[in-house]
Design a protein around this motif. Structure first.
Motif, PDB file in Angstrom:
ATOM      1  N   GLY A  95       0.780  -1.232   0.000  1.00 52.84           N
ATOM      2  CA  GLY A  95       0.000   0.000   0.000  1.00 52.84           C
ATOM      3  C   GLY A  95       0.810   1.279   0.000  1.00 52.84           C
ATOM      4  O   GLY A  95       0.259   2.338   0.290  1.00 52.84           O
ATOM      5  N   PHE A  96       2.107   1.195  -0.252  1.00 48.34           N
ATOM      6  CA  PHE A  96       3.019   2.349  -0.347  1.00 48.34           C
ATOM      7  C   PHE A  96       3.258   3.035   1.003  1.00 48.34           C
ATOM      8  O   PHE A  96       4.384   3.339   1.363  1.00 48.34           O
ATOM      9  N   ASN A  97       2.158   3.355   1.743  1.00 51.81           N
ATOM     10  CA  ASN A  97       2.262   3.966   3.078  1.00 51.81           C
ATOM     11  C   ASN A  97       3.032   5.281   3.074  1.00 51.81           C
ATOM     12  O   ASN A  97       3.849   5.542   3.961  1.00 51.81           O
ATOM     13  N   THR A 103       6.281  15.906   0.466  1.00 50.92           N
ATOM     14  CA  THR A 103       6.910  15.634  -0.825  1.00 50.92           C
ATOM     15  C   THR A 103       7.570  14.262  -0.838  1.00 50.92           C
ATOM     16  O   THR A 103       7.754  13.621   0.211  1.00 50.92           O
ATOM     17  N   ALA A 104       7.950  13.834  -2.023  1.00 47.14           N
ATOM     18  CA  ALA A 104       8.671  12.570  -2.160  1.00 47.14           C
ATOM     19  C   ALA A 104       9.930  12.582  -1.297  1.00 47.14           C
ATOM     20  O   ALA A 104      10.224  11.606  -0.586  1.00 47.14           O
ATOM     21  N   LEU A 105      10.679  13.683  -1.356  1.00 47.27           N
ATOM     22  CA  LEU A 105      11.913  13.768  -0.576  1.00 47.27           C
ATOM     23  C   LEU A 105      11.634  13.692   0.918  1.00 47.27           C
ATOM     24  O   LEU A 105      12.334  12.977   1.652  1.00 47.27           O
ATOM     25  N   ALA A 129      18.922   8.467  -2.624  1.00 48.58           N
ATOM     26  CA  ALA A 129      18.000   7.331  -2.705  1.00 48.58           C
ATOM     27  C   ALA A 129      16.986   7.528  -3.825  1.00 48.58           C
ATOM     28  O   ALA A 129      16.676   6.584  -4.571  1.00 48.58           O
ATOM     29  N   LEU A 130      16.465   8.741  -3.971  1.00 48.23           N
ATOM     30  CA  LEU A 130      15.525   9.012  -5.072  1.00 48.23           C
ATOM     31  C   LEU A 130      16.206   8.852  -6.420  1.00 48.23           C
ATOM     32  O   LEU A 130      15.603   8.370  -7.388  1.00 48.23           O
ATOM     33  N   ASP A 131      17.463   9.233  -6.497  1.00 44.75           N
ATOM     34  CA  ASP A 131      18.216   9.067  -7.736  1.00 44.75           C
ATOM     35  C   ASP A 131      18.354   7.594  -8.091  1.00 44.75           C
ATOM     36  O   ASP A 131      18.261   7.214  -9.264  1.00 44.75           O
ATOM     37  N   LYS A 132      18.560   6.751  -7.087  1.00 45.12           N
ATOM     38  CA  LYS A 132      18.711   5.314  -7.332  1.00 45.12           C
ATOM     39  C   LYS A 132      17.450   4.694  -7.923  1.00 45.12           C
ATOM     40  O   LYS A 132      17.518   3.719  -8.669  1.00 45.12           O
ATOM     41  N   VAL A 133      16.294   5.256  -7.568  1.00 46.88           N
ATOM     42  CA  VAL A 133      15.038   4.706  -8.096  1.00 46.88           C
ATOM     43  C   VAL A 133      14.518   5.517  -9.274  1.00 46.88           C
ATOM     44  O   VAL A 133      13.385   5.319  -9.732  1.00 46.88           O
ATOM     45  N   VAL A 154       9.102   5.660  -4.659  1.00 44.82           N
ATOM     46  CA  VAL A 154       9.388   6.507  -3.503  1.00 44.82           C
ATOM     47  C   VAL A 154       9.446   5.650  -2.237  1.00 44.82           C
ATOM     48  O   VAL A 154      10.335   5.819  -1.388  1.00 44.82           O
ATOM     49  N   ALA A 155       8.513   4.704  -2.119  1.00 45.71           N
ATOM     50  CA  ALA A 155       8.503   3.822  -0.948  1.00 45.71           C
ATOM     51  C   ALA A 155       9.785   2.988  -0.888  1.00 45.71           C
ATOM     52  O   ALA A 155      10.323   2.742   0.193  1.00 45.71           O
ATOM     53  N   ILE A 156      10.265   2.547  -2.043  1.00 43.62           N
ATOM     54  CA  ILE A 156      11.513   1.778  -2.079  1.00 43.62           C
ATOM     55  C   ILE A 156      12.696   2.675  -1.716  1.00 43.62           C
ATOM     56  O   ILE A 156      13.596   2.267  -0.974  1.00 43.62           O
ATOM     57  N   ALA A 157      12.684   3.921  -2.221  1.00 40.71           N
ATOM     58  CA  ALA A 157      13.751   4.864  -1.852  1.00 40.71           C
ATOM     59  C   ALA A 157      13.774   5.081  -0.348  1.00 40.71           C
ATOM     60  O   ALA A 157      14.843   5.137   0.270  1.00 40.71           O
ATOM     61  N   ARG A 158      12.601   5.207   0.261  1.00 45.13           N
ATOM     62  CA  ARG A 158      12.516   5.368   1.716  1.00 45.13           C
ATOM     63  C   ARG A 158      13.095   4.141   2.433  1.00 45.13           C
ATOM     64  O   ARG A 158      13.749   4.264   3.462  1.00 45.13           O
TER      65      ARG A 158
END
Length: 237
Positions: A95-97, A103-105, A129-133, A154-158
């Protein structure tokens, strides 16, 4: 030579007591090597989710041994397990959560905020992390301004902003269409190739085919383990 990261030995889990007790796990034996990509499958009630909760230090076994890097996790108290989660584990959910008004960041920075990192360090790690995804250019967008696939990125970056050893993904493609699902699985494969151990629960065989190891649960036990899988569709259009 592979390095053993996680071991479960005769792990049981019972919910409730007396005549209403339910034994979700009946003696699970399992080994996971550092750097593996593992898919966990099984029907509802098979024990896969209970096992993942134990591996994620969200629950404890009723009996048996749970070793992480050779240390007995089942002997840790609640605070020690929380420290282990924050230091070594990252979580991705169906569910992303994500927080809706941030913001995404800012979403990605949250684990670092809980760690007490200063603003400059959080910003630098969050953008990396956002750059990686593949979402560095979308850092200032809120979840409502992102597609489902972008929200999961974004959830994966987190989940990876703290540089975890293990990424636990619970049905990470469950809310996505087939094209977005393949994109997310390719991303998880790429992260795995950087050295992150990936443990993923999925009911979709097509998604499980991306893993190198597939563990099948049935009736509270490991039914079988399939190894030597090649990631599916990697590099496909």
């Amino acid at each position: 030579m592979s390095e053993r990261l996680i071991s479960l030995r005769n792990v049981t889990k019972t919910f409730g007591s007396g005549p209403t007790a339910f034994q979700a796990l009946k003696g699970v034996d399992l080994d996971i090597d550092r750097g593996d990509f593992v898919a966990v499958m099984g029907p509802s009630g098979s024990g896969k989710s209970t096992t993942m909760n134990i591996l994620g230090c969200l629950d404890v076994p009723t009996s048996g041994d749970f070793l992480f890097k050779g240390h007995h996790v089942e002997r840790l108290d609640r605070d020690q397990r929380a420290l282990l989660r924050r230091r070594y584990l990252g979580f991705v959910f169906q569910g992303f959560n994500l927080l809706a008004r941030t913001t995404a960041l800012e979403n990605v920075e949250l684990p670092l905020l809980y760690r007490g990192e200063d603003k400059t360090a959080r910003h630098k790690a969050g953008m990396a992390a956002l750059d990686k995804v593949g979402l560095a250019d979308w850092w200032d967008h809120t979840p409502a301004e992102l597609s489902g696939g972008q929200q999961q990125r974004v959830a994966i970056a987190r989940a990876i902003v703290t540089s975890p050893d293990v990424l636990l993904a619970d049905e990470p493609t469950g809310n996505l269409d087939s094209e977005r699902s393949v994109e997310i699985m390719k991303l998880l494969t790429e992260l795995n190739q950087t050295g992150i151990t990936v443990l993923m629960v999925t009911h979709e065989a097509e998604m499980a085919d991306f893993a190198r190891t597939i563990i099948h649960f049935k009736d509270g036990l490991v039914e079988r383990i399939e190894g030597h899988h090649r990631p599916a569709l990697v590099g496909a259009a």
